[in-house]
Every structure is written in C-alpha cells, then in structure tokens.
Design a protein around this motif. Structure first.
Motif, PDB file in Angstrom:
ATOM      1  N   PHE A   6       0.848  -1.178   0.000  1.00  0.00           N
ATOM      2  CA  PHE A   6       0.000   0.000   0.000  1.00  0.00           C
ATOM      3  C   PHE A   6       0.888   1.233   0.000  1.00  0.00           C
ATOM      4  O   PHE A   6       1.779   1.348   0.841  1.00  0.00           O
ATOM      5  CB  PHE A   6      -0.892   0.041   1.246  1.00  0.00           C
ATOM      6  N   THR A   8       0.292   5.241   0.192  1.00  0.00           N
ATOM      7  CA  THR A   8      -0.706   6.287   0.390  1.00  0.00           C
ATOM      8  C   THR A   8      -0.076   7.649   0.117  1.00  0.00           C
ATOM      9  O   THR A   8       1.141   7.782   0.063  1.00  0.00           O
ATOM     10  CB  THR A   8      -1.268   6.256   1.818  1.00  0.00           C
ATOM     11  N   GLY A   9      -0.917   8.646  -0.058  1.00  0.00           N
ATOM     12  CA  GLY A   9      -0.407  10.001  -0.252  1.00  0.00           C
ATOM     13  C   GLY A   9       0.178  10.247  -1.632  1.00  0.00           C
ATOM     14  O   GLY A   9       1.088  11.054  -1.786  1.00  0.00           O
ATOM     15  N   GLU A  11      -0.052  12.170  -4.013  1.00  0.00           N
ATOM     16  CA  GLU A  11      -0.615  13.465  -4.372  1.00  0.00           C
ATOM     17  C   GLU A  11       0.468  14.433  -4.823  1.00  0.00           C
ATOM     18  O   GLU A  11       1.609  14.356  -4.367  1.00  0.00           O
ATOM     19  CB  GLU A  11      -1.355  14.059  -3.165  1.00  0.00           C
ATOM     20  N   THR A  47      -3.006   5.118  -3.310  1.00  0.00           N
ATOM     21  CA  THR A  47      -4.135   5.976  -2.963  1.00  0.00           C
ATOM     22  C   THR A  47      -3.724   7.447  -2.940  1.00  0.00           C
ATOM     23  O   THR A  47      -2.558   7.776  -2.722  1.00  0.00           O
ATOM     24  CB  THR A  47      -4.722   5.623  -1.582  1.00  0.00           C
ATOM     25  N   TRP A  48      -4.726   8.285  -3.180  1.00  0.00           N
ATOM     26  CA  TRP A  48      -4.544   9.727  -3.015  1.00  0.00           C
ATOM     27  C   TRP A  48      -5.858  10.304  -2.517  1.00  0.00           C
ATOM     28  O   TRP A  48      -6.925   9.737  -2.732  1.00  0.00           O
ATOM     29  CB  TRP A  48      -4.077  10.390  -4.309  1.00  0.00           C
ATOM     30  N   SER A  49      -5.764  11.408  -1.806  1.00  0.00           N
ATOM     31  CA  SER A  49      -6.943  12.056  -1.246  1.00  0.00           C
ATOM     32  C   SER A  49      -7.354  13.241  -2.097  1.00  0.00           C
ATOM     33  O   SER A  49      -6.498  13.979  -2.582  1.00  0.00           O
ATOM     34  CB  SER A  49      -6.652  12.558   0.170  1.00  0.00           C
ATOM     35  N   ARG A  52      -7.326  17.148   1.884  1.00  0.00           N
ATOM     36  CA  ARG A  52      -6.408  16.827   2.976  1.00  0.00           C
ATOM     37  C   ARG A  52      -6.345  18.014   3.920  1.00  0.00           C
ATOM     38  O   ARG A  52      -6.293  19.153   3.490  1.00  0.00           O
ATOM     39  CB  ARG A  52      -5.021  16.493   2.436  1.00  0.00           C
ATOM     40  N   PRO A  80     -13.194   4.604  -3.135  1.00  0.00           N
ATOM     41  CA  PRO A  80     -13.091   3.867  -1.861  1.00  0.00           C
ATOM     42  C   PRO A  80     -14.317   3.014  -1.556  1.00  0.00           C
ATOM     43  O   PRO A  80     -14.174   1.872  -1.136  1.00  0.00           O
ATOM     44  CB  PRO A  80     -12.926   4.985  -0.827  1.00  0.00           C
TER      45      PRO A  80
END
Length: 103
Positions: A6, A8-9, A11, A47-49, A52, A80
């Motif tokens: 995984f 994450t971030g 971005e 993953t990206w948001s 934030r 998600p």
C-alpha cells in the motif's frame, strides 16, 4: 517482497514532494516509487486524497504525476466505497489470517 503493498499520499507536492523540484531530486523520488511498486508480489494499492487537512485548513489535492506515468492497461481505478464493497467483513478477516508480517 510482500504479498500486498500500500502506498498512500500519491498526491501532487506530497509524492513527489514539493521540495523535489530539481531533476536529480525528482529522479530520486521516482526511484523510490519504483522500489515501492516492485515490492508487491500480488496486490499494489496506490491511494490519493481529494481533500487533505493541512494545519487547520482543508485543501483540495491533485493526483501525483507519477500515477499518470503508469501504463493505463495495468491500472484499475476505483472509488473507496467500491473497494470496500469487494470483500465482506468475513472475507476480509479470512484473508488477514493469511498475511504474514516479518520483523
């Protein structure tokens, strides 16, 4: 190597970091991304948001440029809520029994 990885971030201005503006620094960030990608034996989740919290403010985010560099035929996009629907709680717990965490 791990069964699942995984990251994450993913971005803009986070990975690669905004201070990695030079070609050499950007190349190092890309190398780190490559290392993360190649550690997944089976599943790779990036993953990206969209939003934030930074300090006390919420800010809108954009995906990392590295995501756009991946081969389109190897990427499966999902929201998600769609990802969460793929496994029931029981199926998730069953899969977790098979995970091994190395020290």
């Amino acid at each position: 190597e791990f069964p699942s990885v995984f990251v994450t971030g993913m971005e803009k201005n986070l990975f690669p970091h905004e201070k990695s503006a030079g070609l050499k620094a950007l190349a190092e960030e890309r190398r780190l991304f490559y290392v993360a990608l190649t550690r997944a034996k089976s599943d790779l989740i990036l993953t990206w948001s969209k939003m934030r919290k930074a300090g006390r403010r919420m800010s809108q985010r954009m995906p990392s440029q590295f995501l756009g560099e991946l081969p389109k035929d190897l990427v499966d996009h999902c929201l998600p809520q769609d990802l969460l629907k793929k496994l029931s709680r029981e199926e998730f717990l069953e899969q977790m029994k098979n995970w091994k965490i190395d020290n």
